[in-house]
Scaffold this motif. Structure first.
Motif, PDB file in Angstrom:
ATOM      1  N   PHE A 146      73.536  39.677 -12.558  1.00 35.47           N
ATOM      2  CA  PHE A 146      73.328  40.984 -11.933  1.00 35.47           C
ATOM      3  C   PHE A 146      72.644  41.897 -12.942  1.00 35.47           C
ATOM      4  N   ILE A 147      71.686  42.696 -12.462  1.00 37.10           N
ATOM      5  CA  ILE A 147      70.981  43.662 -13.315  1.00 37.10           C
ATOM      6  C   ILE A 147      70.909  44.987 -12.574  1.00 37.10           C
ATOM      7  N   GLU A 148      71.073  46.064 -13.319  1.00 31.14           N
ATOM      8  CA  GLU A 148      70.987  47.404 -12.738  1.00 31.14           C
ATOM      9  C   GLU A 148      70.185  48.312 -13.670  1.00 31.14           C
ATOM     10  N   PHE A 149      69.248  49.063 -13.093  1.00 28.95           N
ATOM     11  CA  PHE A 149      68.519  50.101 -13.822  1.00 28.95           C
ATOM     12  C   PHE A 149      69.002  51.470 -13.354  1.00 28.95           C
ATOM     13  N   PHE A 150      69.199  52.369 -14.318  1.00 28.47           N
ATOM     14  CA  PHE A 150      69.580  53.749 -14.037  1.00 28.47           C
ATOM     15  C   PHE A 150      68.563  54.650 -14.727  1.00 28.47           C
ATOM     16  N   LEU A 151      67.807  55.419 -13.954  1.00 29.65           N
ATOM     17  CA  LEU A 151      66.788  56.324 -14.486  1.00 29.65           C
ATOM     18  C   LEU A 151      67.264  57.766 -14.314  1.00 29.65           C
ATOM     19  N   GLU A 152      66.959  58.604 -15.299  1.00 27.21           N
ATOM     20  CA  GLU A 152      67.489  59.968 -15.271  1.00 27.21           C
ATOM     21  C   GLU A 152      66.507  60.965 -15.867  1.00 27.21           C
ATOM     22  N   ARG A 153      66.435  62.139 -15.231  1.00 27.15           N
ATOM     23  CA  ARG A 153      65.768  63.319 -15.813  1.00 27.15           C
ATOM     24  C   ARG A 153      66.757  64.476 -15.784  1.00 27.15           C
ATOM     25  N   VAL A 154      66.810  65.237 -16.868  1.00 30.82           N
ATOM     26  CA  VAL A 154      67.779  66.327 -17.001  1.00 30.82           C
ATOM     27  C   VAL A 154      67.072  67.608 -17.426  1.00 30.82           C
ATOM     28  N   ASN A 155      67.455  68.715 -16.799  1.00 32.49           N
ATOM     29  CA  ASN A 155      67.021  70.053 -17.209  1.00 32.49           C
ATOM     30  C   ASN A 155      68.282  70.899 -17.302  1.00 32.49           C
ATOM     31  N   TYR A 156      68.725  71.147 -18.528  1.00 34.94           N
ATOM     32  CA  TYR A 156      70.015  71.785 -18.777  1.00 34.94           C
ATOM     33  C   TYR A 156      69.802  73.058 -19.588  1.00 34.94           C
ATOM     34  N   ILE A 157      70.619  74.080 -19.306  1.00 35.82           N
ATOM     35  CA  ILE A 157      70.595  75.280 -20.142  1.00 35.82           C
ATOM     36  C   ILE A 157      71.980  75.912 -20.140  1.00 35.82           C
ATOM     37  N   TRP A 176      70.864  70.439 -14.195  1.00 40.60           N
ATOM     38  CA  TRP A 176      70.077  69.827 -13.114  1.00 40.60           C
ATOM     39  C   TRP A 176      69.750  68.401 -13.521  1.00 40.60           C
ATOM     40  N   GLN A 177      69.969  67.468 -12.605  1.00 39.29           N
ATOM     41  CA  GLN A 177      69.815  66.054 -12.922  1.00 39.29           C
ATOM     42  C   GLN A 177      69.186  65.329 -11.738  1.00 39.29           C
ATOM     43  N   GLU A 178      68.152  64.556 -12.006  1.00 36.38           N
ATOM     44  CA  GLU A 178      67.572  63.657 -11.018  1.00 36.38           C
ATOM     45  C   GLU A 178      67.850  62.230 -11.468  1.00 36.38           C
ATOM     46  N   VAL A 179      68.362  61.393 -10.554  1.00 36.55           N
ATOM     47  CA  VAL A 179      68.698  60.020 -10.911  1.00 36.55           C
ATOM     48  C   VAL A 179      68.133  59.044  -9.894  1.00 36.55           C
ATOM     49  N   LEU A 180      67.841  57.845 -10.366  1.00 39.97           N
ATOM     50  CA  LEU A 180      67.381  56.753  -9.517  1.00 39.97           C
ATOM     51  C   LEU A 180      68.110  55.488  -9.956  1.00 39.97           C
ATOM     52  N   VAL A 181      68.683  54.767  -8.996  1.00 44.62           N
ATOM     53  CA  VAL A 181      69.391  53.528  -9.280  1.00 44.62           C
ATOM     54  C   VAL A 181      68.720  52.394  -8.528  1.00 44.62           C
ATOM     55  N   ALA A 182      68.401  51.310  -9.235  1.00 45.84           N
ATOM     56  CA  ALA A 182      67.850  50.105  -8.622  1.00 45.84           C
ATOM     57  C   ALA A 182      68.599  48.912  -9.191  1.00 45.84           C
ATOM     58  N   ARG A 212      68.306  57.444  -4.724  1.00 46.80           N
ATOM     59  CA  ARG A 212      67.898  58.595  -5.544  1.00 46.80           C
ATOM     60  C   ARG A 212      68.726  59.806  -5.155  1.00 46.80           C
ATOM     61  N   ASP A 213      68.977  60.651  -6.148  1.00 47.72           N
ATOM     62  CA  ASP A 213      69.682  61.898  -5.867  1.00 47.72           C
ATOM     63  C   ASP A 213      69.272  62.959  -6.881  1.00 47.72           C
ATOM     64  N   ILE A 214      69.466  64.205  -6.503  1.00 44.29           N
ATOM     65  CA  ILE A 214      69.364  65.353  -7.406  1.00 44.29           C
ATOM     66  C   ILE A 214      70.716  66.045  -7.389  1.00 44.29           C
ATOM     67  N   ARG A 215      71.243  66.348  -8.570  1.00 44.12           N
ATOM     68  CA  ARG A 215      72.512  67.073  -8.687  1.00 44.12           C
ATOM     69  C   ARG A 215      72.266  68.416  -9.376  1.00 44.12           C
ATOM     70  N   LEU A 216      72.960  69.428  -8.945  1.00 38.14           N
ATOM     71  CA  LEU A 216      72.925  70.738  -9.592  1.00 38.14           C
ATOM     72  C   LEU A 216      74.361  71.179  -9.801  1.00 38.14           C
ATOM     73  N   THR A 217      74.786  71.197 -11.062  1.00 41.57           N
ATOM     74  CA  THR A 217      76.160  71.563 -11.412  1.00 41.57           C
ATOM     75  C   THR A 217      76.120  72.819 -12.274  1.00 41.57           C
ATOM     76  N   ARG A 262      58.662  62.181 -11.263  1.00 42.71           N
ATOM     77  CA  ARG A 262      59.479  62.179 -10.062  1.00 42.71           C
ATOM     78  C   ARG A 262      59.906  60.746  -9.782  1.00 42.71           C
ATOM     79  N   PHE A 263      61.156  60.583  -9.361  1.00 41.82           N
ATOM     80  CA  PHE A 263      61.646  59.259  -8.999  1.00 41.82           C
ATOM     81  C   PHE A 263      61.551  59.097  -7.484  1.00 41.82           C
ATOM     82  N   ASP A 264      60.618  58.287  -7.037  1.00 43.08           N
ATOM     83  CA  ASP A 264      60.421  58.116  -5.602  1.00 43.08           C
ATOM     84  C   ASP A 264      60.104  56.656  -5.287  1.00 43.08           C
ATOM     85  N   GLU A 265      59.535  56.421  -4.078  1.00 46.37           N
ATOM     86  CA  GLU A 265      59.265  55.047  -3.633  1.00 46.37           C
ATOM     87  C   GLU A 265      58.280  54.311  -4.540  1.00 46.37           C
ATOM     88  N   SER A 266      57.480  55.059  -5.286  1.00 45.94           N
ATOM     89  CA  SER A 266      56.477  54.410  -6.130  1.00 45.94           C
ATOM     90  C   SER A 266      57.103  53.588  -7.257  1.00 45.94           C
TER      91      SER A 266
END
Length: 490
Positions: free
Chosen positions: A46-57, A181-187, A195-200, A23-27
């Motif tokens: 400038f530096i940017e991190f993009f974290l992602e989890r995907v559950n696709y079917i 289904w996608q969960e993303v975290l940007v720092a 953080r966001d969760i997308r469902l397309t 899970r992408f959260d405050e931790s």
């Protein structure tokens, strides 16, 4: 994590981190802020991190059988490093602290930078309080509420059955569905932490009919976001009737005669031409590449005075809707063209840095293996003041383009698009069906010929491929009249 007030580079290996692996959260704030500080200490601007989890079917039914079920799980991260206006991007599927640090180090080295010496201070990067769109909008339960694999198959088979009842001379029929289904975290080193969760989801028909030498092929796709019960509420009987009716009309249609005609383009997916032939030319990536004729046209007339166009990410449940872009910027509405005047470009962070055009919440990417780029979201021509009948009544002889098909667009806006369903317009009336029509033109020319827009704005789901991969978009427009365009045929 316990760390000294002033962190020294050599102390990093002794630090321990506890963060949620699933899970992408405050931790994730502590390790990411340290890594961002490490990148700044190395000399990156400038530096940017993009974290992602995907559950696709995806699931496909052909005729009366399920022929494909394709699941995909993915987890990974990307780090983007800027030095001046130059940048590089490195991705990894190792989300441990050391894995992310290794990706950062690789990116730094590409830019001619190196991790600081052991006794160097690592500046703290103070991230904002996590902007958690997923929790705020109740998205955590979406995946569990979506259709099961069995339900997917049952709905698609029932849908194909409905198509069989409605259509004649069927050669093949296909129904296809996917859930992404996608969960993303940007720092990022400017303090962004979001953080966001997308469902397309999307489902559609493809129907091929044949009778002797006569052929017709018609497809229809619908899509949306933020609705776990999307597949359950699909009115496949209505769509089956629409597709079957179009296929029947096109099966015995005459071929269109080549020439230059005034045309009426239908709403919804008719907007694909504006998306492809003009929308891409308003992305700052095109300005950077010097491949758009509109680069120096902001504030100038580039279209007919009756044309206004928008790009936005906020329409409820539309296919290109996002609460934040892939750089952590909240979605917004961007006025592209107002009464023919170019007002704004579609810009991401790199576009802003290199062209000066302000960011528009349009930094998008297919996934963690791609750096974000300026991309469209929900892009459409705004409704006008005319009734649909006014458009037809203004044409003595022309073509009604009811359903658009595929096409291609050149680097600077030259295009050709097939018309899957067309009709002849005679003396202001729609008469016989026509097939084999192709629309040919250039963006800089067609934009000034869109002289009438009706009131019936319609949106349609689409897929857009560009430098940052394939993303979900909405295309759209009301019915509109193009005063003249080259139509290829026989």
């Amino acid at each position: 994590m316990q760390s000294p007030t002033l962190l020294i580079s050599k102390e990093l290996p002794s630090l321990t981190y506890t963060y949620a692996p699933d899970r992408f959260d405050e931790s994730w704030e502590a390790p990411l802020s340290i890594l961002l500080g490490l990148g700044r200490a190395a000399g990156a601007d400038f530096i940017e991190f993009f974290l992602e989890r995907v559950n696709y079917i995806s699931c496909m039914a052909e005729d009366d059988a399920i022929t494909s079920i394709a699941p995909r799980l993915a987890t990974g991260a990307g780090v983007r490093v800027f030095r001046g206006k130059a940048d590089c991007y490195v991705s990894t599927n190792d989300l441990s602290f050391n894995g992310l640090k290794a990706a950062l180090e690789k990116g730094l080295s590409i830019m001619g930078l190196h991790l600081p010496a052991p006794n160097s201070f690592v500046p703290e990067i103070h991230l904002e309080i996590l902007r958690d769109y997923a929790t705020k909008k109740g998205k955590e339960a979406w995946l569990g509420q979506s259709s099961s694999m069995r339900e997917m198959g049952d709905v698609l088979l029932a849908a194909n059955g409905a198509l069989s009842e409605k259509a004649n001379h069927i050669q093949s029929r296909r129904a296809v569905y996917f859930r992404d289904w996608q969960e993303v975290l940007v720092a990022a080193s400017d303090g962004t932490f979001a953080r966001d969760i997308r469902l397309t989801q999307s489902v559609g028909y493809s129907l091929l009919c044949a009778d002797g030498t006569n052929r017709s092929s018609i497809s229809k796709r619908v899509g949306g976001t933020s609705a776990p019960d999307f597949l359950r509420t699909w009115n496949y009987a209505h769509d089956a009737e629409e597709v079957a009716e179009s296929a029947a009309k096109m099966l015995y249609a005459d071929y269109v005669e080549s020439g230059t005609y005034p045309i009426v383009m239908a709403n919804e997916f008719g907007g694909v031409i504006f998306h492809e032939a003009c929308g891409h030319l308003l992305e700052t990536t095109q300005i950077e590449r010097k491949t758009t004729p509109f680069a120096e046209k902001k504030g100038e007339k580039i279209a007919h005075e009756n044309l206004t166009a928008w790009d936005e990410g906020i329409t409820s449940d539309a296919f290109g809707t996002i609460d934040m872009d892939d750089e952590g910027m909240p979605a917004q509405r961007t006025l592209l063209i107002e009464n023919g005047i170019l007002k704004n470009f579609i810009s991401d962070r790199a576009g802003f840095m290199r062209t000066g055009h302000p960011r528009t919440g349009s930094g998008r990417r297919q996934g963690y293996t791609f750096a974000a780029a300026s991309r469209m979201r929900n892009t459409y021509i705004a409704p006008g003041e005319y009734e649909i009948d006014d458009l037809f009544a203004s044409i003595e002889k022309g073509i009604y383009c009811k359903k658009m098909g595929g096409g291609s667009v050149g680097a600077t806006g030259q295009f050709n698009f097939a018309v899957d369903e067309a009709y002849l317009i005679e003396n202001g009336k729609v008469t016989k069906p026509l097939k084999g029509a192709t629309l040919i033109g250039e963006a800089t020319e067609i934009m000034d010929k869109i002289s009438m827009c009706s009131k019936d704005l319609g949106l349609a789901a689409g897929f857009c491929g560009s430098v940052s991969g394939s993303v979900y978009v909405t295309v759209g427009q009301p019915h509109l009249k193009v005063d003249s365009i080259t139509v290829g045929g026989r």
